[in-house]
Scaffold this motif. Sequence first.
Motif, PDB file in Angstrom:
ATOM      1  N   MET A 353      -5.268 -15.476  57.899  1.00 23.23           N
ATOM      2  CA  MET A 353      -4.326 -16.437  57.528  1.00 23.23           C
ATOM      3  C   MET A 353      -3.090 -16.178  58.388  1.00 23.23           C
ATOM      4  SD  MET A 353      -4.446 -16.390  53.285  1.00 23.23           S
ATOM      5  CE  MET A 353      -3.151 -17.603  53.129  1.00 23.23           C
ATOM      6  N   SER A 354      -2.140 -17.097  58.417  1.00 21.25           N
ATOM      7  CA  SER A 354      -0.807 -16.630  58.886  1.00 21.25           C
ATOM      8  C   SER A 354       0.212 -16.776  57.713  1.00 21.25           C
ATOM      9  CB  SER A 354      -0.610 -17.761  59.914  1.00 21.25           C
ATOM     10  OG  SER A 354       0.571 -18.070  60.711  1.00 21.25           O
ATOM     11  N   LEU A 355       1.328 -16.501  58.235  1.00 24.86           N
ATOM     12  CA  LEU A 355       2.627 -16.700  57.251  1.00 24.86           C
ATOM     13  C   LEU A 355       2.857 -18.348  57.008  1.00 24.86           C
ATOM     14  CD1 LEU A 355       4.963 -13.987  58.510  1.00 24.86           C
ATOM     15  CD2 LEU A 355       3.428 -13.737  56.284  1.00 24.86           C
ATOM     16  N   ILE A 356       2.560 -19.032  57.936  1.00 21.29           N
ATOM     17  CA  ILE A 356       3.008 -20.525  57.889  1.00 21.29           C
ATOM     18  C   ILE A 356       1.836 -21.185  58.588  1.00 21.29           C
ATOM     19  CG2 ILE A 356       4.510 -22.398  58.629  1.00 21.29           C
ATOM     20  CD1 ILE A 356       6.740 -20.266  58.753  1.00 21.29           C
ATOM     21  N   GLY A 357       1.225 -22.133  57.635  1.00 24.57           N
ATOM     22  CA  GLY A 357       0.017 -23.156  58.028  1.00 24.57           C
ATOM     23  C   GLY A 357      -0.386 -23.817  56.842  1.00 24.57           C
ATOM     24  N   PRO A 358      -1.384 -24.730  56.982  1.00 28.44           N
ATOM     25  CA  PRO A 358      -1.912 -25.198  56.018  1.00 28.44           C
ATOM     26  C   PRO A 358      -2.403 -24.384  55.102  1.00 28.44           C
ATOM     27  CG  PRO A 358      -2.607 -26.484  58.080  1.00 28.44           C
ATOM     28  CD  PRO A 358      -1.880 -25.145  58.587  1.00 28.44           C
ATOM     29  N   ARG A 359      -2.388 -24.822  53.526  1.00 26.78           N
ATOM     30  CA  ARG A 359      -2.867 -23.704  52.696  1.00 26.78           C
ATOM     31  C   ARG A 359      -4.505 -23.879  52.605  1.00 26.78           C
ATOM     32  NH1 ARG A 359      -1.471 -19.672  50.560  1.00 26.78           N
ATOM     33  NH2 ARG A 359      -2.419 -19.972  48.623  1.00 26.78           N
ATOM     34  N   PRO A 360      -5.336 -22.742  52.657  1.00 24.01           N
ATOM     35  CA  PRO A 360      -6.765 -22.491  52.704  1.00 24.01           C
ATOM     36  C   PRO A 360      -7.211 -23.251  51.240  1.00 24.01           C
ATOM     37  CG  PRO A 360      -5.895 -20.580  52.432  1.00 24.01           C
ATOM     38  CD  PRO A 360      -4.527 -21.156  52.441  1.00 24.01           C
ATOM     39  N   GLU A 361      -8.158 -23.982  51.637  1.00 27.28           N
ATOM     40  CA  GLU A 361      -8.836 -24.849  50.486  1.00 27.28           C
ATOM     41  C   GLU A 361     -10.160 -24.233  50.149  1.00 27.28           C
ATOM     42  OE1 GLU A 361      -8.708 -26.130  47.590  1.00 27.28           O
ATOM     43  OE2 GLU A 361      -7.312 -27.605  48.452  1.00 27.28           O
ATOM     44  N   GLN A 362     -10.644 -24.190  48.934  1.00 24.85           N
ATOM     45  CA  GLN A 362     -11.804 -23.596  48.459  1.00 24.85           C
ATOM     46  C   GLN A 362     -12.930 -24.462  49.185  1.00 24.85           C
ATOM     47  OE1 GLN A 362     -12.202 -23.427  44.078  1.00 24.85           O
ATOM     48  NE2 GLN A 362     -10.169 -23.742  43.862  1.00 24.85           N
ATOM     49  N   ALA A 363     -14.058 -23.529  49.336  1.00 23.73           N
ATOM     50  CA  ALA A 363     -15.206 -24.113  50.172  1.00 23.73           C
ATOM     51  C   ALA A 363     -15.752 -25.419  49.563  1.00 23.73           C
ATOM     52  CB  ALA A 363     -16.056 -23.149  50.386  1.00 23.73           C
ATOM     53  N   GLU A 364     -15.980 -25.456  48.292  1.00 23.59           N
ATOM     54  CA  GLU A 364     -16.450 -26.435  47.685  1.00 23.59           C
ATOM     55  C   GLU A 364     -15.767 -27.814  47.989  1.00 23.59           C
ATOM     56  OE1 GLU A 364     -17.560 -27.859  43.208  1.00 23.59           O
ATOM     57  OE2 GLU A 364     -17.726 -25.819  43.498  1.00 23.59           O
ATOM     58  N   PHE A 365     -14.410 -27.848  47.700  1.00 20.86           N
ATOM     59  CA  PHE A 365     -13.605 -28.755  48.034  1.00 20.86           C
ATOM     60  C   PHE A 365     -13.611 -29.191  49.394  1.00 20.86           C
ATOM     61  CE2 PHE A 365     -10.645 -27.391  44.401  1.00 20.86           C
ATOM     62  CZ  PHE A 365     -11.230 -28.055  43.320  1.00 20.86           C
ATOM     63  N   VAL A 366     -13.781 -28.322  50.549  1.00 20.96           N
ATOM     64  CA  VAL A 366     -13.996 -28.858  51.706  1.00 20.96           C
ATOM     65  C   VAL A 366     -15.001 -29.504  51.789  1.00 20.96           C
ATOM     66  CG1 VAL A 366     -14.136 -28.044  53.941  1.00 20.96           C
ATOM     67  CG2 VAL A 366     -12.551 -26.611  52.549  1.00 20.96           C
ATOM     68  N   ARG A 367     -16.119 -29.063  51.590  1.00 19.35           N
ATOM     69  CA  ARG A 367     -17.286 -29.843  51.630  1.00 19.35           C
ATOM     70  C   ARG A 367     -16.979 -31.202  51.015  1.00 19.35           C
ATOM     71  NH1 ARG A 367     -19.891 -24.869  50.724  1.00 19.35           N
ATOM     72  NH2 ARG A 367     -19.902 -25.317  48.513  1.00 19.35           N
ATOM     73  N   VAL A 368     -16.565 -31.595  50.086  1.00 16.35           N
ATOM     74  CA  VAL A 368     -16.226 -32.929  49.508  1.00 16.35           C
ATOM     75  C   VAL A 368     -15.270 -33.594  50.208  1.00 16.35           C
ATOM     76  CG1 VAL A 368     -15.440 -34.246  47.370  1.00 16.35           C
ATOM     77  CG2 VAL A 368     -17.103 -31.997  47.002  1.00 16.35           C
ATOM     78  N   PHE A 369     -14.401 -33.235  50.614  1.00 18.11           N
ATOM     79  CA  PHE A 369     -13.152 -33.747  51.321  1.00 18.11           C
ATOM     80  C   PHE A 369     -13.668 -34.204  52.541  1.00 18.11           C
ATOM     81  CE2 PHE A 369     -10.036 -31.383  48.302  1.00 18.11           C
ATOM     82  CZ  PHE A 369     -10.006 -32.439  47.424  1.00 18.11           C
TER      83      PHE A 369
END
Length: 440
Positions: A353-369
Amino acid sequence: MKSTSHSPLDSSTAHRQSAVLGWALKGILVLLLSYAIGWVLEQYQWATYQFPQTVLWCSVPYAITAYWLYNGAYLPQFEERRFLLVATAAPYLAAPLGFALMQQPYSRGAVLLVYLLSAAWFTLGHWRERGRYALSLAYLDSSVPMRLKELLGDASEFSQQDIQLRPLAIPAASDAAPKVTDDTSALAGVVIDPQAPTDVARERLISDLRLQHVRLYSVEAVAELISGRKMLSNLQAQDLWALDGNPAYDTLKRLTDIGLTLAALPLWLPLCLAAGLAVKLNTPGPMLFSQIRIGRNGREFRIWKLRSMRHEKATTARFAQPNDDRVTSVGKIIRRTRLDELPQLWNVLKGDMSLIGPRPEQAEFVRVFAHRIPAYPYRHLVRPGLTGWAQVQQGYAEGEEQTAVKLSYDLYYVAHYSLALDLLIAYKTARILFTGFGAR
């Protein structure tokens, strides 16, 4: 900052950059005035020889301020004042550290004097140009105002911006080819709706505008300029391919992440242990909570947080809701203060991760989205962060509809991420920590 004398072909960003550059060059007089004050004080022995010398050294933070303001000209207009505050204050706050590293004696009073004068100068320039000029746009297609409201989702958001929008003056149809009659030199550009039906007369009008060197904006570009979001509903495949990384800034950002995290280690590590002990004593279960998230380029990694909910067996992924009954009494406190995120600094050190960036999402949500929102995977072009543009603008997403809005902010960040935008996010994050905005 804006000026009234410019070529209509200039973009809004280029025009603002030109105004900042001109005002910053005129501001060299501020440094000369500061030096003159320091010299007079030294002559009367009201200040040491270090005072005027420090003023000369302060030309460095002054130049950094001007550079940041120049590079932050693309930011949405409603963020101008906040970024002005950050860009003028941060270089002078860091100045004592620079003097310490160089082992150079300096005068704190001189740093304060130059800061106050330069901040006043850039603020004066901002308000002067803001009062003299508002972004004046005309629209060619009658559908533009309605499309803007549809894209922005909130008419009040549009009405609050310093943008004047009016229909383009076109004479009544006649045997001759229609011509634009507006004084285009008074316009910053003309807005067109790419979805509007086209015909020969419309194409002639557009050609006429091009011949007059008038800049043409799509309605989506204006909506992005106003809101600081990418318009997902009209994002085409070619627009997605235009999104790319920034290797030079990525390297600088990675070094900064490591340096700041290690420098703050004596502060955040004991705080993390104390909060973790409170979690352990409050309810049965482990101190830490871990979960698989998706990072840069779609790589999976394990994220760590202080446990803020009752310890339960693994269940199907779901969004946290306001007043979620799973959250413990200690969990409410560490969520509101964001102390539950402290273990993620370990993820920052590892490079997940970085201090600033898009929040990491759960793998299950990523597949759906990713299946339902074609643009979703492009948020993974950069490292995820502890805080980001979507978090400081929107807060927490509760479902798919709000996730789409969150994505529009994330893609704006991917398209524009820079030191200027990261500084603004850092400032807004610090302010949010005192309000608890977006906590669940």
